[in-house]
Design a protein around this motif. Structure first.
Motif, PDB file in Angstrom:
ATOM      1  N   LYS A  32       0.829  -1.212   0.000  1.00 54.23           N
ATOM      2  CA  LYS A  32       0.000   0.000   0.000  1.00 54.23           C
ATOM      3  C   LYS A  32       0.860   1.258   0.000  1.00 54.23           C
ATOM      4  O   LYS A  32       0.396   2.318  -0.399  1.00 54.23           O
ATOM      5  CB  LYS A  32      -0.915   0.026   1.222  1.00 54.23           C
ATOM      6  N   GLU A  33       2.096   1.135   0.452  1.00 54.27           N
ATOM      7  CA  GLU A  33       2.988   2.291   0.492  1.00 54.27           C
ATOM      8  C   GLU A  33       3.367   2.769  -0.908  1.00 54.27           C
ATOM      9  O   GLU A  33       3.706   3.928  -1.089  1.00 54.27           O
ATOM     10  CB  GLU A  33       4.239   1.958   1.291  1.00 54.27           C
ATOM     11  N   VAL A  34       3.317   1.879  -1.901  1.00 56.63           N
ATOM     12  CA  VAL A  34       3.737   2.257  -3.249  1.00 56.63           C
ATOM     13  C   VAL A  34       2.599   2.255  -4.267  1.00 56.63           C
ATOM     14  O   VAL A  34       2.761   2.761  -5.365  1.00 56.63           O
ATOM     15  CB  VAL A  34       4.889   1.364  -3.758  1.00 56.63           C
ATOM     16  N   CYS A  35       1.449   1.654  -3.913  1.00 56.27           N
ATOM     17  CA  CYS A  35       0.314   1.684  -4.828  1.00 56.27           C
ATOM     18  C   CYS A  35      -0.981   1.556  -4.032  1.00 56.27           C
ATOM     19  O   CYS A  35      -0.967   1.144  -2.880  1.00 56.27           O
ATOM     20  CB  CYS A  35       0.417   0.568  -5.873  1.00 56.27           C
ATOM     21  N   ASN A  36      -2.064   1.920  -4.663  1.00 52.72           N
ATOM     22  CA  ASN A  36      -3.339   1.881  -3.948  1.00 52.72           C
ATOM     23  C   ASN A  36      -4.394   1.040  -4.659  1.00 52.72           C
ATOM     24  O   ASN A  36      -5.542   1.042  -4.277  1.00 52.72           O
ATOM     25  CB  ASN A  36      -3.877   3.291  -3.717  1.00 52.72           C
ATOM     26  N   ASP A  37      -3.995   0.314  -5.699  1.00 50.64           N
ATOM     27  CA  ASP A  37      -4.920  -0.524  -6.439  1.00 50.64           C
ATOM     28  C   ASP A  37      -4.294  -1.904  -6.609  1.00 50.64           C
ATOM     29  O   ASP A  37      -3.135  -2.012  -7.003  1.00 50.64           O
ATOM     30  CB  ASP A  37      -5.221   0.104  -7.790  1.00 50.64           C
ATOM     31  N   PHE A  38      -5.064  -2.938  -6.306  1.00 53.44           N
ATOM     32  CA  PHE A  38      -4.547  -4.298  -6.332  1.00 53.44           C
ATOM     33  C   PHE A  38      -5.395  -5.186  -7.223  1.00 53.44           C
ATOM     34  O   PHE A  38      -6.616  -5.061  -7.255  1.00 53.44           O
ATOM     35  CB  PHE A  38      -4.554  -4.904  -4.919  1.00 53.44           C
ATOM     36  N   MET A  39      -4.730  -6.088  -7.939  1.00 53.77           N
ATOM     37  CA  MET A  39      -5.408  -7.162  -8.648  1.00 53.77           C
ATOM     38  C   MET A  39      -4.898  -8.459  -8.049  1.00 53.77           C
ATOM     39  O   MET A  39      -3.693  -8.698  -8.004  1.00 53.77           O
ATOM     40  CB  MET A  39      -5.130  -7.155 -10.140  1.00 53.77           C
ATOM     41  N   VAL A  40      -5.807  -9.262  -7.555  1.00 54.35           N
ATOM     42  CA  VAL A  40      -5.465 -10.548  -6.961  1.00 54.35           C
ATOM     43  C   VAL A  40      -5.839 -11.627  -7.965  1.00 54.35           C
ATOM     44  O   VAL A  40      -6.967 -11.680  -8.449  1.00 54.35           O
ATOM     45  CB  VAL A  40      -6.226 -10.772  -5.640  1.00 54.35           C
ATOM     46  N   ILE A  41      -4.864 -12.472  -8.284  1.00 50.28           N
ATOM     47  CA  ILE A  41      -5.108 -13.602  -9.168  1.00 50.28           C
ATOM     48  C   ILE A  41      -5.039 -14.849  -8.309  1.00 50.28           C
ATOM     49  O   ILE A  41      -4.013 -15.136  -7.702  1.00 50.28           O
ATOM     50  CB  ILE A  41      -4.080 -13.645 -10.316  1.00 50.28           C
ATOM     51  N   THR A  42      -6.154 -15.559  -8.248  1.00 49.37           N
ATOM     52  CA  THR A  42      -6.252 -16.717  -7.371  1.00 49.37           C
ATOM     53  C   THR A  42      -7.015 -17.833  -8.070  1.00 49.37           C
ATOM     54  O   THR A  42      -7.502 -17.666  -9.191  1.00 49.37           O
ATOM     55  CB  THR A  42      -6.922 -16.332  -6.037  1.00 49.37           C
ATOM     56  N   ASN A  43      -7.130 -18.960  -7.404  1.00 54.09           N
ATOM     57  CA  ASN A  43      -7.898 -20.056  -7.985  1.00 54.09           C
ATOM     58  C   ASN A  43      -9.338 -20.011  -7.473  1.00 54.09           C
ATOM     59  O   ASN A  43      -9.665 -19.267  -6.548  1.00 54.09           O
ATOM     60  CB  ASN A  43      -7.237 -21.412  -7.705  1.00 54.09           C
ATOM     61  N   GLU A  44     -10.179 -20.799  -8.064  1.00 52.86           N
ATOM     62  CA  GLU A  44     -11.603 -20.776  -7.743  1.00 52.86           C
ATOM     63  C   GLU A  44     -11.886 -21.146  -6.290  1.00 52.86           C
ATOM     64  O   GLU A  44     -12.760 -20.564  -5.651  1.00 52.86           O
ATOM     65  CB  GLU A  44     -12.320 -21.753  -8.674  1.00 52.86           C
ATOM     66  N   GLU A  45     -11.123 -22.087  -5.752  1.00 51.39           N
ATOM     67  CA  GLU A  45     -11.354 -22.551  -4.383  1.00 51.39           C
ATOM     68  C   GLU A  45     -11.069 -21.467  -3.345  1.00 51.39           C
ATOM     69  O   GLU A  45     -11.648 -21.464  -2.271  1.00 51.39           O
ATOM     70  CB  GLU A  45     -10.490 -23.780  -4.064  1.00 51.39           C
ATOM     71  N   GLN A  46     -10.155 -20.551  -3.642  1.00 46.35           N
ATOM     72  CA  GLN A  46      -9.755 -19.547  -2.652  1.00 46.35           C
ATOM     73  C   GLN A  46     -10.238 -18.147  -2.996  1.00 46.35           C
ATOM     74  O   GLN A  46      -9.825 -17.168  -2.380  1.00 46.35           O
ATOM     75  CB  GLN A  46      -8.239 -19.589  -2.478  1.00 46.35           C
ATOM     76  N   TYR A  47     -11.159 -18.060  -3.939  1.00 45.69           N
ATOM     77  CA  TYR A  47     -11.688 -16.762  -4.350  1.00 45.69           C
ATOM     78  C   TYR A  47     -12.330 -16.014  -3.179  1.00 45.69           C
ATOM     79  O   TYR A  47     -12.016 -14.859  -2.914  1.00 45.69           O
ATOM     80  CB  TYR A  47     -12.700 -16.954  -5.484  1.00 45.69           C
ATOM     81  N   PHE A  48     -13.243 -16.678  -2.464  1.00 44.58           N
ATOM     82  CA  PHE A  48     -14.002 -15.988  -1.430  1.00 44.58           C
ATOM     83  C   PHE A  48     -13.158 -15.640  -0.205  1.00 44.58           C
ATOM     84  O   PHE A  48     -13.345 -14.589   0.395  1.00 44.58           O
ATOM     85  CB  PHE A  48     -15.243 -16.793  -1.036  1.00 44.58           C
TER      86      PHE A  48
ATOM     87  N   THR B 219      -9.422  -1.921   0.897  1.00 43.71           N
ATOM     88  CA  THR B 219      -8.494  -1.575  -0.169  1.00 43.71           C
ATOM     89  C   THR B 219      -9.161  -1.731  -1.522  1.00 43.71           C
ATOM     90  O   THR B 219      -9.916  -2.671  -1.741  1.00 43.71           O
ATOM     91  CB  THR B 219      -7.262  -2.528  -0.110  1.00 43.71           C
ATOM     92  N   GLN B 220      -8.861  -0.815  -2.431  1.00 43.22           N
ATOM     93  CA  GLN B 220      -9.373  -0.913  -3.799  1.00 43.22           C
ATOM     94  C   GLN B 220      -8.752  -2.132  -4.449  1.00 43.22           C
ATOM     95  O   GLN B 220      -7.537  -2.337  -4.380  1.00 43.22           O
ATOM     96  CB  GLN B 220      -9.020   0.345  -4.579  1.00 43.22           C
ATOM     97  N   HIS B 221      -9.585  -2.975  -5.094  1.00 42.11           N
ATOM     98  CA  HIS B 221      -9.071  -4.223  -5.628  1.00 42.11           C
ATOM     99  C   HIS B 221      -9.959  -4.771  -6.730  1.00 42.11           C
ATOM    100  O   HIS B 221     -11.091  -4.373  -6.907  1.00 42.11           O
ATOM    101  CB  HIS B 221      -8.988  -5.267  -4.525  1.00 42.11           C
ATOM    102  N   SER B 222      -9.394  -5.704  -7.464  1.00 42.11           N
ATOM    103  CA  SER B 222     -10.149  -6.548  -8.365  1.00 42.11           C
ATOM    104  C   SER B 222      -9.571  -7.949  -8.210  1.00 42.11           C
ATOM    105  O   SER B 222      -8.413  -8.118  -7.840  1.00 42.11           O
ATOM    106  CB  SER B 222     -10.053  -6.057  -9.805  1.00 42.11           C
ATOM    107  N   ILE B 223     -10.391  -8.951  -8.476  1.00 40.12           N
ATOM    108  CA  ILE B 223      -9.950 -10.339  -8.304  1.00 40.12           C
ATOM    109  C   ILE B 223     -10.238 -11.115  -9.579  1.00 40.12           C
ATOM    110  O   ILE B 223     -11.330 -11.019 -10.144  1.00 40.12           O
ATOM    111  CB  ILE B 223     -10.661 -11.013  -7.114  1.00 40.12           C
ATOM    112  N   LEU B 224      -9.245 -11.870 -10.022  1.00 41.40           N
ATOM    113  CA  LEU B 224      -9.378 -12.735 -11.180  1.00 41.40           C
ATOM    114  C   LEU B 224      -9.182 -14.162 -10.706  1.00 41.40           C
ATOM    115  O   LEU B 224      -8.150 -14.496 -10.114  1.00 41.40           O
ATOM    116  CB  LEU B 224      -8.329 -12.370 -12.231  1.00 41.40           C
ATOM    117  N   ALA B 225     -10.182 -15.005 -10.917  1.00 43.24           N
ATOM    118  CA  ALA B 225     -10.074 -16.418 -10.482  1.00 43.24           C
ATOM    119  C   ALA B 225      -9.930 -17.289 -11.709  1.00 43.24           C
ATOM    120  O   ALA B 225     -10.503 -17.048 -12.740  1.00 43.24           O
ATOM    121  CB  ALA B 225     -11.301 -16.830  -9.683  1.00 43.24           C
TER     122      ALA B 225
END
Length: 82
Positions: free
Chosen positions: A49-65, A76-82
């Motif tokens: 968070k010290e260097v950016c304020n937007d995150f994209m998390v790439i994860t698998n279907e089992e750990q999405y939630f 935190t501002q984010h988007s998630i790709l499963a």
């Protein structure tokens, strides 16, 4: 010129076998809240968070939630790709 936006991409997944018996397939080690009630996943987001304020998390279907729940706990501002 407008402000540049830096987006941090976090690869997040795993089988939960390396920290057995604590970690399991549906709750691998990066999601265990072992440090001041925060997980390794959450600590990674906080450090970055010290260097950016937007995150994209790439994860698998089992750990999405679980990844969604933990990142939302940090507000935190984010988007998630499963």
């Amino acid at each position: 010129m407008g402000e540049e936006t830096l987006k941090n991409i976090i690869l997040c997944g795993g089988s939960g076998t390396r920290l057995w018996p604590l970690s399991r397939k549906l709750m691998p080690k990066q999601f265990l809240k072992l440090f001041n009630n925060k997980s390794l996943f959450q600590l990674t987001i906080e450090r970055n968070k010290e260097v950016c304020n937007d995150f994209m998390v790439i994860t698998n279907e089992e750990q999405y939630f679980i990844s969604l729940d933990q990142i939302e706990e940090l507000n935190t501002q984010h988007s998630i790709l499963a």
